[in-house]
Design a protein around this motif. Sequence first.
Motif, short mmCIF file in Angstrom:
data_model
loop_
_atom_site.label_atom_id
_atom_site.label_comp_id
_atom_site.label_asym_id
_atom_site.label_seq_id
_atom_site.Cartn_x
_atom_site.Cartn_y
_atom_site.Cartn_z
N ASP A 88 35.88 44.90 34.11
CA ASP A 88 34.69 45.39 34.79
C ASP A 88 34.22 44.41 35.86
OD1 ASP A 88 32.36 47.26 35.02
OD2 ASP A 88 31.27 45.48 34.31
N LEU A 89 34.13 43.14 35.51
CA LEU A 89 33.67 42.13 36.47
C LEU A 89 34.63 41.99 37.65
CD1 LEU A 89 32.39 39.45 33.97
CD2 LEU A 89 31.02 40.60 35.70
N LEU A 90 35.93 41.96 37.37
CA LEU A 90 36.90 41.82 38.46
C LEU A 90 36.86 43.03 39.40
CD1 LEU A 90 39.90 40.25 36.54
CD2 LEU A 90 38.54 39.17 38.33
N GLN A 91 36.74 44.23 38.84
CA GLN A 91 36.69 45.42 39.69
C GLN A 91 35.40 45.47 40.50
OE1 GLN A 91 37.64 48.68 37.02
NE2 GLN A 91 39.81 48.49 37.52
N LYS A 92 34.27 45.11 39.89
CA LYS A 92 33.00 45.08 40.63
C LYS A 92 33.07 44.10 41.78
CE LYS A 92 29.65 46.25 37.09
NZ LYS A 92 28.66 45.68 36.17
N ASN A 93 33.58 42.91 41.51
CA ASN A 93 33.63 41.88 42.55
C ASN A 93 34.64 42.18 43.64
OD1 ASN A 93 31.58 40.04 41.70
ND2 ASN A 93 32.89 39.46 40.01
N ALA A 94 35.61 43.04 43.34
CA ALA A 94 36.61 43.42 44.34
C ALA A 94 36.23 44.70 45.08
CB ALA A 94 37.98 43.58 43.70
N ALA A 95 35.07 45.28 44.72
CA ALA A 95 34.63 46.50 45.42
C ALA A 95 34.50 46.19 46.91
CB ALA A 95 33.30 46.96 44.84
N GLY A 96 34.93 47.11 47.71
CA GLY A 96 34.87 46.91 49.15
C GLY A 96 36.14 46.32 49.73
N PHE A 97 37.11 45.99 48.88
CA PHE A 97 38.36 45.44 49.36
C PHE A 97 39.49 46.47 49.32
CE2 PHE A 97 35.96 41.67 48.24
CZ PHE A 97 36.16 40.89 49.36
N GLY A 98 39.13 47.72 49.09
CA GLY A 98 40.10 48.79 49.17
C GLY A 98 41.18 48.77 48.10
N LEU A 99 40.79 48.51 46.86
CA LEU A 99 41.78 48.54 45.78
C LEU A 99 42.15 49.99 45.49
CD1 LEU A 99 40.60 45.90 43.15
CD2 LEU A 99 42.14 45.61 45.09
N ASP A 100 43.37 50.35 45.80
CA ASP A 100 43.83 51.70 45.50
C ASP A 100 44.14 51.80 44.00
OD1 ASP A 100 46.27 50.40 45.14
OD2 ASP A 100 47.11 51.12 47.02
N ALA A 101 44.56 52.99 43.56
CA ALA A 101 44.78 53.22 42.13
C ALA A 101 45.83 52.26 41.56
CB ALA A 101 45.20 54.67 41.90
N ARG A 102 46.90 52.01 42.32
CA ARG A 102 47.94 51.12 41.82
C ARG A 102 47.43 49.69 41.66
NH1 ARG A 102 51.47 47.44 41.98
NH2 ARG A 102 53.55 47.67 41.12
N ARG A 103 46.69 49.20 42.63
CA ARG A 103 46.16 47.84 42.54
C ARG A 103 45.14 47.71 41.41
NH1 ARG A 103 44.14 46.29 48.21
NH2 ARG A 103 44.48 44.13 47.62
N ARG A 104 44.33 48.75 41.18
CA ARG A 104 43.41 48.72 40.04
C ARG A 104 44.18 48.72 38.73
NH1 ARG A 104 40.78 52.46 43.22
NH2 ARG A 104 41.33 54.19 41.83
N ARG A 105 45.29 49.45 38.69
CA ARG A 105 46.13 49.45 37.48
C ARG A 105 46.72 48.05 37.24
NH1 ARG A 105 51.98 52.24 36.63
NH2 ARG A 105 52.29 51.46 34.52
N VAL A 106 47.20 47.42 38.29
CA VAL A 106 47.75 46.06 38.18
C VAL A 106 46.69 45.13 37.61
CG1 VAL A 106 48.52 44.05 39.52
CG2 VAL A 106 49.52 46.31 39.96
N LEU A 107 45.49 45.18 38.17
CA LEU A 107 44.40 44.32 37.71
C LEU A 107 44.12 44.57 36.23
CD1 LEU A 107 41.15 43.62 39.61
CD2 LEU A 107 41.05 44.25 37.23
N ARG A 108 43.97 45.84 35.83
CA ARG A 108 43.68 46.17 34.43
C ARG A 108 44.79 45.70 33.50
NH1 ARG A 108 42.31 51.02 36.57
NH2 ARG A 108 44.23 51.99 35.82
#
Length: 185
Positions: A88-108
């Motif tokens: 949750d924290l990593l995704q919130k802090n990366a908001a606005g950097f254009g994380l597409d679905a694949r990059r969000r999956r990688v992060l998770r």
Amino acid sequence: MAKNLLVPSLPKSALADKADLLFRTIRGYSHESERTHHLRIYAFACHLLDREQMKYDKSLLYYVALLHEHSLARRHGKGRGVFAKSIDLLQKNAAGFGLDARRRRVLREIVWHKYRLFPPGRLTPEAVAFRRAIIIEISRGVVNFDLPTMQVLAVFKHYARWAFDRKLVSWWMEMLRQAPFSIFV
């Protein structure tokens, strides 16, 4: 300082700058040995992915490497458990950097599976490499997943360990206290 070809270069991007800023401001990350720990994991993950000739986002890998223990240092974030809060924290802090679905999956996947003792099923190459990079770091290079010894030694020399082992033990104890079964599931 001369460029070391055995140590991957750090990315230059807005996401990497955000990671550096967050790292400096997170309470609990107070010593350079903690930063070099994260940079060693980044370097080992890059080496593993490069060896397999995988295409990957160096900025995202750097961002996650620098902040993958975010929720151990801060008691914020939504979700049940330490890994859900980290995601949750990593995704919130990366908001606005254009994380597409694949990059969000990688992060998770990186955050969720990084400490698993047994390799989980089908993960992104980045998550597999990150998990292995942590094992290389914790084993001090004894387990190296067939990375060339010169690469492993160069990373440890470039990013010194100092007295990091004590901090590593305290992080593991905190993680096990917060999520005792996380290394098995």
